[in-house]
Design a protein around this motif. Structure first.
Motif, PDB file in Angstrom:
ATOM      1  N   THR A   1       0.015  12.055  24.545  1.00 34.07           N
ATOM      2  CA  THR A   1       1.302  10.271  25.438  1.00 34.07           C
ATOM      3  C   THR A   1       2.486  10.426  25.932  1.00 34.07           C
ATOM      4  O   THR A   1       3.006  11.980  25.824  1.00 34.07           O
ATOM      5  CB  THR A   1       1.830  10.227  24.083  1.00 34.07           C
ATOM      6  N   LEU A   2       2.921   9.943  27.026  1.00 29.96           N
ATOM      7  CA  LEU A   2       3.568  10.035  27.755  1.00 29.96           C
ATOM      8  C   LEU A   2       5.104   9.379  27.663  1.00 29.96           C
ATOM      9  O   LEU A   2       4.050   7.917  27.803  1.00 29.96           O
ATOM     10  CB  LEU A   2       3.545  10.226  29.425  1.00 29.96           C
ATOM     11  N   PRO A   3       6.050   9.633  27.351  1.00 35.02           N
ATOM     12  CA  PRO A   3       6.981   8.332  26.930  1.00 35.02           C
ATOM     13  C   PRO A   3       6.846   7.833  27.489  1.00 35.02           C
ATOM     14  O   PRO A   3       7.177   8.437  28.608  1.00 35.02           O
ATOM     15  CB  PRO A   3       8.013   8.778  25.955  1.00 35.02           C
ATOM     16  N   SER A   4       7.360   5.847  27.845  1.00 36.06           N
ATOM     17  CA  SER A   4       7.403   5.529  28.621  1.00 36.06           C
ATOM     18  C   SER A   4       6.424   4.903  29.382  1.00 36.06           C
ATOM     19  O   SER A   4       6.384   4.056  30.613  1.00 36.06           O
ATOM     20  CB  SER A   4       8.887   5.531  28.892  1.00 36.06           C
ATOM     21  N   PHE A   5       5.471   6.195  29.587  1.00 38.59           N
ATOM     22  CA  PHE A   5       4.145   6.187  30.652  1.00 38.59           C
ATOM     23  C   PHE A   5       2.909   5.471  29.387  1.00 38.59           C
ATOM     24  O   PHE A   5       2.069   4.425  29.952  1.00 38.59           O
ATOM     25  CB  PHE A   5       4.333   7.045  30.959  1.00 38.59           C
ATOM     26  N   GLY A   6       2.686   5.803  28.529  1.00 40.48           N
ATOM     27  CA  GLY A   6       1.304   5.621  27.731  1.00 40.48           C
ATOM     28  C   GLY A   6       0.717   6.352  27.499  1.00 40.48           C
ATOM     29  O   GLY A   6       1.393   7.656  27.425  1.00 40.48           O
ATOM     30  N   THR A   7      -0.502   6.035  26.262  1.00 44.53           N
ATOM     31  CA  THR A   7      -1.184   6.998  26.252  1.00 44.53           C
ATOM     32  C   THR A   7      -2.513   7.622  26.503  1.00 44.53           C
ATOM     33  O   THR A   7      -3.374   6.624  26.110  1.00 44.53           O
ATOM     34  CB  THR A   7      -1.306   6.947  24.346  1.00 44.53           C
ATOM     35  N   PHE A   8      -2.847   8.620  26.913  1.00 43.04           N
ATOM     36  CA  PHE A   8      -4.206   8.896  26.913  1.00 43.04           C
ATOM     37  C   PHE A   8      -5.221   9.885  25.315  1.00 43.04           C
ATOM     38  O   PHE A   8      -4.469  10.197  24.981  1.00 43.04           O
ATOM     39  CB  PHE A   8      -4.288  10.337  28.172  1.00 43.04           C
ATOM     40  N   THR A   9      -6.920   9.192  25.359  1.00 44.82           N
ATOM     41  CA  THR A   9      -6.871   9.425  24.059  1.00 44.82           C
ATOM     42  C   THR A   9      -8.252  10.425  24.631  1.00 44.82           C
ATOM     43  O   THR A   9      -9.170   9.168  25.643  1.00 44.82           O
ATOM     44  CB  THR A   9      -7.163   8.275  23.100  1.00 44.82           C
ATOM     45  N   VAL A  10      -9.100  11.023  24.348  1.00 41.75           N
ATOM     46  CA  VAL A  10     -10.264  11.398  23.552  1.00 41.75           C
ATOM     47  C   VAL A  10     -11.080  10.756  23.235  1.00 41.75           C
ATOM     48  O   VAL A  10     -10.930  10.679  22.110  1.00 41.75           O
ATOM     49  CB  VAL A  10     -10.506  12.780  24.241  1.00 41.75           C
ATOM     50  N   ARG A  11     -12.334  10.499  23.135  1.00 38.80           N
ATOM     51  CA  ARG A  11     -12.772   8.843  22.691  1.00 38.80           C
ATOM     52  C   ARG A  11     -15.024  10.080  23.412  1.00 38.80           C
ATOM     53  O   ARG A  11     -14.713  10.000  23.843  1.00 38.80           O
ATOM     54  CB  ARG A  11     -13.272   7.764  23.038  1.00 38.80           C
ATOM     55  N   LYS A  12     -14.983   9.966  21.433  1.00 42.42           N
ATOM     56  CA  LYS A  12     -16.702  10.182  21.179  1.00 42.42           C
ATOM     57  C   LYS A  12     -18.034   8.881  21.980  1.00 42.42           C
ATOM     58  O   LYS A  12     -17.383   8.230  21.604  1.00 42.42           O
ATOM     59  CB  LYS A  12     -16.811  10.959  20.374  1.00 42.42           C
ATOM     60  N   THR A  13     -18.536   9.892  22.599  1.00 40.39           N
ATOM     61  CA  THR A  13     -19.454   8.163  23.175  1.00 40.39           C
ATOM     62  C   THR A  13     -21.374   8.836  22.393  1.00 40.39           C
ATOM     63  O   THR A  13     -21.414   9.735  22.296  1.00 40.39           O
ATOM     64  CB  THR A  13     -19.334   7.909  24.684  1.00 40.39           C
ATOM     65  N   LYS A  14     -22.272   7.621  21.858  1.00 36.10           N
ATOM     66  CA  LYS A  14     -22.982   7.864  21.441  1.00 36.10           C
ATOM     67  C   LYS A  14     -24.238   8.038  22.402  1.00 36.10           C
ATOM     68  O   LYS A  14     -23.863   7.159  23.430  1.00 36.10           O
ATOM     69  CB  LYS A  14     -23.146   6.900  20.242  1.00 36.10           C
ATOM     70  N   ALA A  15     -25.305   8.816  22.050  1.00 34.91           N
ATOM     71  CA  ALA A  15     -26.252   8.192  22.676  1.00 34.91           C
ATOM     72  C   ALA A  15     -27.238   7.229  22.803  1.00 34.91           C
ATOM     73  O   ALA A  15     -27.246   6.431  22.227  1.00 34.91           O
ATOM     74  CB  ALA A  15     -27.199   9.316  22.203  1.00 34.91           C
ATOM     75  N   ARG A  16     -27.097   6.643  23.870  1.00 32.30           N
ATOM     76  CA  ARG A  16     -27.987   4.944  24.176  1.00 32.30           C
ATOM     77  C   ARG A  16     -28.436   4.868  25.388  1.00 32.30           C
ATOM     78  O   ARG A  16     -29.048   6.195  25.752  1.00 32.30           O
ATOM     79  CB  ARG A  16     -26.781   4.634  24.547  1.00 32.30           C
TER      80      ARG A  16
ATOM     81  N   PHE B   1      -7.295   5.277  28.343  1.00 29.11           N
ATOM     82  CA  PHE B   1      -5.894   5.384  28.687  1.00 29.11           C
ATOM     83  C   PHE B   1      -5.067   3.732  28.274  1.00 29.11           C
ATOM     84  O   PHE B   1      -5.120   2.983  28.344  1.00 29.11           O
ATOM     85  CB  PHE B   1      -5.262   5.203  30.648  1.00 29.11           C
ATOM     86  N   LYS B   2      -4.040   3.843  27.890  1.00 31.18           N
ATOM     87  CA  LYS B   2      -3.821   2.439  27.061  1.00 31.18           C
ATOM     88  C   LYS B   2      -1.824   2.970  27.913  1.00 31.18           C
ATOM     89  O   LYS B   2      -1.141   3.773  27.409  1.00 31.18           O
ATOM     90  CB  LYS B   2      -3.772   2.402  25.455  1.00 31.18           C
ATOM     91  N   ALA B   3      -1.007   1.866  28.391  1.00 30.30           N
ATOM     92  CA  ALA B   3      -0.234   1.430  29.138  1.00 30.30           C
ATOM     93  C   ALA B   3       1.083   1.099  27.529  1.00 30.30           C
ATOM     94  O   ALA B   3       0.242   0.638  26.913  1.00 30.30           O
ATOM     95  CB  ALA B   3       0.066   1.039  29.834  1.00 30.30           C
ATOM     96  N   SER B   4       1.656   2.176  27.712  1.00 29.31           N
ATOM     97  CA  SER B   4       3.145   1.591  26.772  1.00 29.31           C
ATOM     98  C   SER B   4       3.816   0.201  27.448  1.00 29.31           C
ATOM     99  O   SER B   4       3.947  -0.298  28.005  1.00 29.31           O
ATOM    100  CB  SER B   4       3.962   1.832  26.928  1.00 29.31           C
ATOM    101  N   PRO B   5       4.454  -0.725  26.146  1.00 27.76           N
ATOM    102  CA  PRO B   5       4.832  -1.790  26.619  1.00 27.76           C
ATOM    103  C   PRO B   5       5.995  -1.565  27.607  1.00 27.76           C
ATOM    104  O   PRO B   5       5.834  -2.434  28.933  1.00 27.76           O
ATOM    105  CB  PRO B   5       6.067  -2.015  25.386  1.00 27.76           C
ATOM    106  N   ASN B   6       6.872  -0.215  28.091  1.00 30.66           N
ATOM    107  CA  ASN B   6       7.310  -0.133  28.728  1.00 30.66           C
ATOM    108  C   ASN B   6       6.665  -0.394  30.015  1.00 30.66           C
ATOM    109  O   ASN B   6       7.667  -0.946  31.321  1.00 30.66           O
ATOM    110  CB  ASN B   6       8.303   0.668  28.941  1.00 30.66           C
ATOM    111  N   LEU B   7       6.048   0.632  30.725  1.00 28.35           N
ATOM    112  CA  LEU B   7       4.823   0.209  31.965  1.00 28.35           C
ATOM    113  C   LEU B   7       4.799  -0.747  32.787  1.00 28.35           C
ATOM    114  O   LEU B   7       4.659  -1.163  33.653  1.00 28.35           O
ATOM    115  CB  LEU B   7       4.146   1.462  31.681  1.00 28.35           C
TER     116      LEU B   7
END
Length: 89
Positions: free
Chosen positions: A43-58, A79-85
């Motif tokens: 998380t970068l405050p006032s910028f946003g949050t980066f998260t790692v997610r697993k993907t299923k085989a498909r 990536f999810k942008a913060s409200p400030n961004l």
């Protein structure tokens, strides 16, 4: 945004050499990647949050041939942008 852009901003801000700024940008990016591997996000405050997610085989389709292809399970970064961004942009 590129690593060269980040290095340029660091160089202008700190008034240092291009080599030092490039090394700083590289170290910064590597630290962010290590943190994401270790904690699963960053998380970068006032910028946003980066998260790692697993993907299923498909199954997917090859657009050229229409042939079914197996896609392995893996990980992706979201990536999810913060409200400030959002307000600033």
């Amino acid at each position: 945004m590129s690593k060269a852009f980040i290095a340029s901003v660091i160089q202008d801000s700190l008034e240092c050499t291009g080599v030092a700024a490039n090394r700083c940008a590289t170290d910064l990016i590597e630290a962010i990647v290590r943190e994401m591997k270790k904690e699963g996000g960053f998380t970068l405050p006032s910028f946003g949050t980066f998260t790692v997610r697993k993907t299923k085989a498909r199954k997917a389709l090859n657009p050229r041939t229409g042939e079914a292809v197996k896609v392995k399970a893996g990980k992706t970064v979201r990536f999810k942008a913060s409200p400030n961004l959002k307000k600033a942009v």
